[in-house]
Design a protein around this motif. Structure first.
Motif, PDB file in Angstrom:
ATOM      1  N   ASN A 400       0.831  -1.216   0.000  1.00  0.00           N
ATOM      2  CA  ASN A 400       0.000   0.000   0.000  1.00  0.00           C
ATOM      3  C   ASN A 400       0.862   1.261   0.000  1.00  0.00           C
ATOM      4  OD1 ASN A 400      -2.273  -1.516  -0.037  1.00  0.00           O
ATOM      5  ND2 ASN A 400      -2.907  -1.110   2.071  1.00  0.00           N
ATOM      6  N   GLY A 401       1.916   1.235   0.816  1.00  0.00           N
ATOM      7  CA  GLY A 401       2.801   2.409   0.901  1.00  0.00           C
ATOM      8  C   GLY A 401       3.429   2.746  -0.444  1.00  0.00           C
ATOM      9  N   PRO A 402       4.127   1.789  -1.069  1.00  0.00           N
ATOM     10  CA  PRO A 402       4.711   2.090  -2.386  1.00  0.00           C
ATOM     11  C   PRO A 402       3.693   2.558  -3.421  1.00  0.00           C
ATOM     12  CG  PRO A 402       5.605   0.047  -1.534  1.00  0.00           C
ATOM     13  CD  PRO A 402       4.557   0.485  -0.570  1.00  0.00           C
ATOM     14  N   PHE A 403       2.523   1.924  -3.432  1.00  0.00           N
ATOM     15  CA  PHE A 403       1.525   2.347  -4.421  1.00  0.00           C
ATOM     16  C   PHE A 403       0.970   3.738  -4.091  1.00  0.00           C
ATOM     17  CE2 PHE A 403       1.422  -2.056  -5.958  1.00  0.00           C
ATOM     18  CZ  PHE A 403       1.397  -1.807  -7.320  1.00  0.00           C
ATOM     19  N   MET A 404       0.931   4.063  -2.804  1.00  0.00           N
ATOM     20  CA  MET A 404       0.498   5.413  -2.429  1.00  0.00           C
ATOM     21  C   MET A 404       1.495   6.443  -2.972  1.00  0.00           C
ATOM     22  SD  MET A 404      -0.385   6.884   1.361  1.00  0.00           S
ATOM     23  CE  MET A 404       1.282   7.009   1.987  1.00  0.00           C
ATOM     24  N   ILE A 405       2.782   6.108  -2.858  1.00  0.00           N
ATOM     25  CA  ILE A 405       3.804   7.065  -3.312  1.00  0.00           C
ATOM     26  C   ILE A 405       3.746   7.241  -4.832  1.00  0.00           C
ATOM     27  CG2 ILE A 405       6.311   7.379  -3.545  1.00  0.00           C
ATOM     28  CD1 ILE A 405       6.483   6.044  -0.735  1.00  0.00           C
ATOM     29  N   THR A 406       3.675   6.121  -5.566  1.00  0.00           N
ATOM     30  CA  THR A 406       3.633   6.257  -7.033  1.00  0.00           C
ATOM     31  C   THR A 406       2.384   7.032  -7.468  1.00  0.00           C
ATOM     32  OG1 THR A 406       2.581   4.077  -7.211  1.00  0.00           O
ATOM     33  CG2 THR A 406       4.960   4.169  -7.555  1.00  0.00           C
ATOM     34  N   THR A 407       1.271   6.777  -6.767  1.00  0.00           N
ATOM     35  CA  THR A 407       0.029   7.472  -7.138  1.00  0.00           C
ATOM     36  C   THR A 407       0.145   8.966  -6.874  1.00  0.00           C
ATOM     37  OG1 THR A 407      -1.196   5.480  -6.554  1.00  0.00           O
ATOM     38  CG2 THR A 407      -2.468   7.493  -6.804  1.00  0.00           C
ATOM     39  N   GLU A 408       0.696   9.306  -5.721  1.00  0.00           N
ATOM     40  CA  GLU A 408       0.812  10.739  -5.414  1.00  0.00           C
ATOM     41  C   GLU A 408       1.848  11.405  -6.318  1.00  0.00           C
ATOM     42  OE1 GLU A 408       1.247  10.975  -1.166  1.00  0.00           O
ATOM     43  OE2 GLU A 408      -0.876  10.502  -0.861  1.00  0.00           O
ATOM     44  N   PHE A 409       2.822  10.623  -6.724  1.00  0.00           N
ATOM     45  CA  PHE A 409       3.863  11.175  -7.599  1.00  0.00           C
ATOM     46  C   PHE A 409       3.291  11.578  -8.966  1.00  0.00           C
ATOM     47  CE2 PHE A 409       7.990  10.861  -9.948  1.00  0.00           C
ATOM     48  CZ  PHE A 409       8.658  11.828  -9.211  1.00  0.00           C
ATOM     49  N   ILE A 410       2.197  10.952  -9.345  1.00  0.00           N
ATOM     50  CA  ILE A 410       1.607  11.245 -10.662  1.00  0.00           C
ATOM     51  C   ILE A 410       1.067  12.674 -10.702  1.00  0.00           C
ATOM     52  CG2 ILE A 410      -0.881  10.732 -10.730  1.00  0.00           C
ATOM     53  CD1 ILE A 410      -0.187   8.560 -12.808  1.00  0.00           C
ATOM     54  N   SER A 411       0.907  13.277  -9.542  1.00  0.00           N
ATOM     55  CA  SER A 411       0.439  14.676  -9.552  1.00  0.00           C
ATOM     56  C   SER A 411       1.527  15.617 -10.076  1.00  0.00           C
ATOM     57  CB  SER A 411      -0.022  15.105  -8.153  1.00  0.00           C
ATOM     58  OG  SER A 411       1.012  14.894  -7.232  1.00  0.00           O
ATOM     59  N   VAL A 412       2.790  15.157 -10.116  1.00  0.00           N
ATOM     60  CA  VAL A 412       3.865  16.026 -10.638  1.00  0.00           C
ATOM     61  C   VAL A 412       3.709  16.245 -12.152  1.00  0.00           C
ATOM     62  CG1 VAL A 412       6.354  16.291 -10.923  1.00  0.00           C
ATOM     63  CG2 VAL A 412       5.434  15.420  -8.773  1.00  0.00           C
ATOM     64  N   PRO A 413       3.663  15.176 -12.979  1.00  0.00           N
ATOM     65  CA  PRO A 413       3.434  15.434 -14.410  1.00  0.00           C
ATOM     66  C   PRO A 413       2.062  16.053 -14.691  1.00  0.00           C
ATOM     67  CG  PRO A 413       3.440  13.066 -13.983  1.00  0.00           C
ATOM     68  CD  PRO A 413       3.923  13.744 -12.729  1.00  0.00           C
ATOM     69  N   THR A 414       1.081  15.729 -13.834  1.00  0.00           N
ATOM     70  CA  THR A 414      -0.229  16.361 -14.012  1.00  0.00           C
ATOM     71  C   THR A 414      -0.108  17.863 -13.783  1.00  0.00           C
ATOM     72  OG1 THR A 414      -1.202  14.347 -13.140  1.00  0.00           O
ATOM     73  CG2 THR A 414      -2.657  16.235 -13.337  1.00  0.00           C
ATOM     74  N   GLY A 415       0.697  18.242 -12.800  1.00  0.00           N
ATOM     75  CA  GLY A 415       0.936  19.662 -12.535  1.00  0.00           C
ATOM     76  C   GLY A 415       1.563  20.357 -13.730  1.00  0.00           C
ATOM     77  N   LEU A 416       2.405  19.619 -14.455  1.00  0.00           N
ATOM     78  CA  LEU A 416       3.013  20.208 -15.653  1.00  0.00           C
ATOM     79  C   LEU A 416       1.940  20.618 -16.668  1.00  0.00           C
ATOM     80  CD1 LEU A 416       6.159  17.984 -16.393  1.00  0.00           C
ATOM     81  CD2 LEU A 416       6.111  20.344 -15.591  1.00  0.00           C
ATOM     82  N   LEU A 417       0.911  19.794 -16.791  1.00  0.00           N
ATOM     83  CA  LEU A 417      -0.160  20.115 -17.739  1.00  0.00           C
ATOM     84  C   LEU A 417      -0.863  21.408 -17.334  1.00  0.00           C
ATOM     85  CD1 LEU A 417      -1.777  16.593 -18.361  1.00  0.00           C
ATOM     86  CD2 LEU A 417       0.200  17.637 -19.473  1.00  0.00           C
ATOM     87  N   PHE A 418      -1.108  21.554 -16.029  1.00  0.00           N
ATOM     88  CA  PHE A 418      -1.680  22.814 -15.537  1.00  0.00           C
ATOM     89  C   PHE A 418      -0.768  23.981 -15.868  1.00  0.00           C
ATOM     90  CE2 PHE A 418      -5.499  22.600 -13.067  1.00  0.00           C
ATOM     91  CZ  PHE A 418      -5.681  21.246 -12.835  1.00  0.00           C
ATOM     92  N   LEU A 419       0.529  23.764 -15.607  1.00  0.00           N
ATOM     93  CA  LEU A 419       1.513  24.823 -15.826  1.00  0.00           C
ATOM     94  C   LEU A 419       1.496  25.282 -17.284  1.00  0.00           C
ATOM     95  CD1 LEU A 419       3.900  26.303 -14.356  1.00  0.00           C
ATOM     96  CD2 LEU A 419       5.392  24.577 -15.355  1.00  0.00           C
ATOM     97  N   VAL A 420       1.433  24.324 -18.182  1.00  0.00           N
ATOM     98  CA  VAL A 420       1.447  24.651 -19.609  1.00  0.00           C
ATOM     99  C   VAL A 420       0.228  25.485 -19.981  1.00  0.00           C
ATOM    100  CG1 VAL A 420       1.255  23.645 -21.927  1.00  0.00           C
ATOM    101  CG2 VAL A 420       2.822  22.648 -20.263  1.00  0.00           C
ATOM    102  N   LEU A 421      -0.947  25.068 -19.492  1.00  0.00           N
ATOM    103  CA  LEU A 421      -2.162  25.813 -19.848  1.00  0.00           C
ATOM    104  C   LEU A 421      -2.182  27.195 -19.194  1.00  0.00           C
ATOM    105  CD1 LEU A 421      -4.965  23.104 -19.899  1.00  0.00           C
ATOM    106  CD2 LEU A 421      -4.317  24.628 -21.757  1.00  0.00           C
ATOM    107  N   VAL A 422      -1.829  27.234 -17.921  1.00  0.00           N
ATOM    108  CA  VAL A 422      -1.832  28.536 -17.236  1.00  0.00           C
ATOM    109  C   VAL A 422      -0.770  29.445 -17.845  1.00  0.00           C
ATOM    110  CG1 VAL A 422      -1.428  29.691 -15.022  1.00  0.00           C
ATOM    111  CG2 VAL A 422      -2.786  27.601 -15.100  1.00  0.00           C
ATOM    112  N   GLY A 423       0.375  28.878 -18.161  1.00  0.00           N
ATOM    113  CA  GLY A 423       1.436  29.664 -18.786  1.00  0.00           C
ATOM    114  C   GLY A 423       1.024  30.196 -20.149  1.00  0.00           C
ATOM    115  N   THR A 424       0.247  29.407 -20.871  1.00  0.00           N
ATOM    116  CA  THR A 424      -0.230  29.868 -22.178  1.00  0.00           C
ATOM    117  C   THR A 424      -1.231  31.017 -22.020  1.00  0.00           C
ATOM    118  OG1 THR A 424       0.028  27.602 -22.997  1.00  0.00           O
ATOM    119  CG2 THR A 424      -1.262  29.086 -24.356  1.00  0.00           C
ATOM    120  N   LEU A 425      -2.046  30.930 -20.990  1.00  0.00           N
ATOM    121  CA  LEU A 425      -3.050  31.980 -20.772  1.00  0.00           C
ATOM    122  C   LEU A 425      -2.426  33.257 -20.188  1.00  0.00           C
ATOM    123  CD1 LEU A 425      -5.960  29.896 -19.147  1.00  0.00           C
ATOM    124  CD2 LEU A 425      -5.614  30.452 -21.553  1.00  0.00           C
ATOM    125  N   TRP A 426      -1.299  33.084 -19.500  1.00  0.00           N
ATOM    126  CA  TRP A 426      -0.702  34.175 -18.739  1.00  0.00           C
ATOM    127  C   TRP A 426      -0.436  35.397 -19.629  1.00  0.00           C
ATOM    128  CZ3 TRP A 426      -0.396  35.083 -13.775  1.00  0.00           C
ATOM    129  CH2 TRP A 426       0.521  36.025 -13.295  1.00  0.00           C
TER     130      TRP A 426
END
Lengths: 621, 201
Positions: A400-426
């Protein structure tokens, strides 16, 4: 993106293969032959079997459903090509052009037509039909849940509604962007004349088409009691309707593999001259990563269904603990597919919005490389997170612990997608047309969907929230709030290229606001109910959840009215809408350089790419 | 060169079309590989879990360790024969026939093996069932082998027939031989992987 004149493509003969069988086959012959295969199999297999034995019933039904699919493909002419290859008499030029639907008008939409634009429209109509069916079931679910103690449907029917709504919508959402736009628009975006394998392109659609009546037949066979996840051993023990579910997934997996292979090959091997990887439009990159992810993911789902089918028909015991099987095996195989599948749905929708944002703020896409890193990171990590769906199943608690870490880690590349869109709108000056509104809606919805996902990835929080309406609200925020919003934006954006007409703007705005406001009311209400502890997939609930459910149902009706408005807008605009100019948005990608109707081979001259597709604010070159 | 395959709707060269077809087939191999990986996972997962000591219940007969390998022999011979034909063009027609026959005979053998599985038991009502997770996995692996045999035989038969036709584009046919080689190599590897798994009782 610049196109330069090049050698003109060769002139082609007028297709008129009068004596060819190809000209006589269409959807009608497919249905007739499919029905003959289906009923023939049914009656042939019934003969001499003890039909009180559930294994025999399942055997006969499953075989009949699969033979329907096979028969339909025979009847529509899908196997002519392979057969002609086998005997060494390949299709002639005339026959290939006939298959491409050259000069056949509306009839080609009901034939085994290989033109990618026809396949794109077929997918669009198919997706809208599936969303309509799935949405109607959703409205029935929400109406039943409007007040406690409602008896609109029986608990068994409610179970079936939930399961069939789930699988219908999942299939629709998997193809919602890559089906219509991946087929119609994407080849033009990369400067190709068609898909890499035009016959397989038609096959992917018509195979999927055969799955639709199979899935619908579940209603007449007693429905499915398992939800869309079809967990074993419940699915092993379920009634005959379960066979429809199994056959649907098996057929769908074949369609997905073929489509995924075709799109990936097209993008890798058929890009126009000068279109280096850093000049490929971001929608194309997203759609390709999505389908490439599906290629290895879906076969495990198919395997899980085949094993369930074997348990139900020939009495194997993959999921029967009495003979050494285990439900955990199913859960693993299902979620090894199941979590990547979330991103197979999500990525094309996000990529469509990334395609749209630069056009409407007249700025280059902010950090193209970060967008690709985000997509690739999500795709890579998505295959390492499946067991977070199984925290509470008792399977390997030490993981459970390792899978929790990998799952939470996926928010990093997801954050990149936000960054790209917000940066484009900026600091941009957005042109607030309908597609652009969807970009903002996505940012809001996906923020909520993403953050609530972090809670669910956390083992202690999931201990409380799993199996509740909170989970249902979370995944609707990601799939509908993000992916569907992206697909809706894509529909409005590419509608002029696909139909030659502009979407009715007023109806579009009304639909947009009804859907987005209704959606948030619906699922924020559902978060409340879930946080209070209301379990999902239960037909009734305690009075304590009354208010949140009433709020959700009110939101659902708003979404429903919005969807009907959108459907009206699409149908009305398609028939009577304002004629669209060639490039109504002033975009720079290749699809806007071709007229409507798009010629059979898309380009009169081969395009040569000399710049990236988002060079807004730069001097033309 | 004939008119049969001279024309391609994309107007692309046979070289381009051939490369594209090979890439497509390799992507399908990835999908099939994922399926085979799933079967391996099932085999070893249920074996190690041994739920209710029913991986191999007492008294259940098993296939010999060699059975999995004998089932894969046709796939291996087909891959080797095809490779020989690719290396020596003079042998191509003969090798195509060998490939087809190896796959056909292999399919018949696999069918025979499936029809005579030693671990089928009967319940109180006389209805057959596969006794133990080992038995369930065996029949699945055999089914996958059978699928590979039949699909391989279809491709091989096509290559045999096309080898005798002269009105075909030689460049494209050469690429199709290579593409078929990718498939034959993969199904041989898959057969060996299944045989290795099947040797773990």
């Amino acid at each position: 993106m610049t196109t330069l004149s090049h050698a003109p493509v060769s002139t082609r003969p007028i297709p008129n293969p009068k004596r060819s069988l190809i000209t006589r086959l269409n959807m009608g012959t497919g249905i007739i032959v499919g029905a003959i295969f289906c009923w023939g199999t049914y009656y042939a297999m019934r003969a001499g079997r003890d039909m009180t034995d559930s294994h025999n019933v399942n055997k006969v039904l499953l075989a009949s459903m699969l033979m329907w699919s096979f028969g339909f493909l025979v009847g529509i002419g899908a196997l002519i090509g392979p057969f002609r290859w086998l005997i060494g008499k390949d299709l002639t030029a005339e026959e290939q052009l006939y298959l491409a639907g050259d000069g056949q008008g509306v009839k080609r939409y009901f034939k085994y037509c290989t033109d990618h634009k026809v396949v794109g429209i077929q997918y669009l109509v198919g997706v809208m039909t599936m969303l309509g069916v799935g949405g109607t079931m959703a409205m029935m679910i929400r109406t039943n849940l409007a007040t406690p103690g409602s008896h609109l449907v029986t608990p068994n029917v409610y179970n079936s509604l939930v399961g069939l709504h789930g699988i219908t919508m999942i299939i629709a959402m998997i193809i919602v962007a890559t089906g219509p736009f991946g087929n119609y628009i994407m080849p033009i975006m990369i400067g190709a004349r068609d898909m890499a394998f035009p016959r397989l392109n038609a096959l992917s659609w018509w195979v999927l088409f055969t799955a639709i009546p199979v899935l619908c037949s579940a209603w007449f066979l007693g429905g499915i009691p398992t939800g869309w996840t079809a967990y074993a051993p419940l699915s092993d023990q379920a009634g005959p309707g379960m066979n429809a579910f199994l056959a649907t997934i098996i057929i769908f997996a074949v369609s997905t593999a073929v489509a995924g292979m075709n799109i990936t090959t097209t993008v890798i091997a058929m890009r126009a001259k000068g279109m280096k990887w850093n000049r490929v439009p971001i929608f194309v990159v997203g759609a390709t990563i999505s389908v490439a992810l599906a290629i290895p993911a879906f076969p495990t789902f198919m395997l899980a269904m085949i094993q369930t089918g074997m348990d139900r028909t020939i009495a194997t015991g993959f999921y029967d603990a009495n003979v050494g099987g285990s439900g955990w095996l199913y859960a693993n195989l299902f979620w090894i597919m199941g979590h990547p599948e979330v991103y197979v749905i999500l990525i094309p929708g996000v990529a469509a919005l990334m395609e749209i944002a630069p056009v409407f703020v007249r700025k280059p896409l902010f950090s193209y490389n970060a967008a690709i890193a985000g997509f690739a990171g999500i795709a890579g990590l998505s295959v390492l997170v499946w067991a977070h769906h199984m925290y509470m199943s008792g399977w390997m608690p030490s993981l459970n612990g390792p899978f929790m870490i990998t799952t939470e880690f996926i928010s990093v590349p997801t954050g990149l997608l936000f960054l790209v869109l917000v940066g484009t709108l900026w600091r941009g000056r957005p042109w607030m047309k309908l597609p652009m509104l969807s970009v903002y809606a996505f940012l809001w919805n996906f923020l909520i969907g993403g953050i609530t996902g972090v809670y669910l990835s956390d083992v202690p929080a999931d201990n409380y929230l799993h199996g509740s309406m909170f989970v249902t609200a979370h995944f609707h925020y990601t799939l509908m709030g993000a992916a569907f919003t992206g697909a809706m934006a894509g529909l409005v954006y590419w509608f002029p290229k696909m139909t030659g007409r502009m979407l009715n703007e007023r109806a579009g705005y009304i639909a947009f606001w009804l859907i987005q406001i209704g959606f948030n009311v619906l699922f924020l209400g559902m978060f409340m109910a879930g946080a209070q502890g209301q379990p999902r997939r239960v037909a009734d609930y305690a009075f304590v959840y009354e208010h949140s459910n009433m709020i959700s149902t009110a939101g659902a009706y708003s979404v429903g009215i919005g969807m009907i408005t959108l459907l009206w807008a699409v149908v009305h605009s398609w028939r009577n809408g304002k004629i669209a100019p060639m490039n109504p948005w002033g975009a720079k990608t290749l699809e806007w350089t071709v007229p409507y109707p798009v010629p059979l081979e898309n380009f009169d001259v081969e395009p040569i790419i000399t710049s990236d597709p988002y060079g807004y604010g730069k001097a033309a070159n | 060169m004939s008119t049969d395959t001279e024309f391609h709707i994309h107007h692309d060269s046979a070289e381009k079309v051939g490369r594209r077809e090979r890439l497509g087939v390799r992507l399908l191999i990835v999908a099939d590989g994922s399926f085979v990986f799933g079967m391996m996972f099932s085999w070893f997962y249920l074996r190690n879990l041994n739920e209710n000591n029913a991986w191999l219940p007492k008294g259940v007969h098993t296939f010999t360790t060699a059975s999995g390998y004998t089932a894969a022999i046709g796939l291996i011979i087909a891959a080797l024969a095809h490779r020989a034909g690719e290396m020596n063009h003079g042998l191509r027609r003969v090798s195509s026939i060998v490939v087809f026959l190896a796959l056909l005979i292999g399919a018949v053998y696999q069918w025979h093996q499936m029809a005579h599985m030693p671990f089928i038991a009967h319940d109180d009502n006389g209805r057959p069932f596969y006794n133990g997770a080992y038995a369930s996995n065996w029949v699945l692996v055999a089914g996958a082998n059978m699928f590979h045999y039949l699909l391989g035989a279809f491709v091989a038969l096509g290559l045999v027939i096309r080898g005798y036709r002269t009105k075909l584009d030689p460049v494209l046919e050469e690429w199709r031989q290579r593409t078929a080689g990718s498939w034959f190599t993969w199904i041989a590897i898959s057969g060996i992987l299944c045989a290795i798994a099947a040797s773990f009782k």
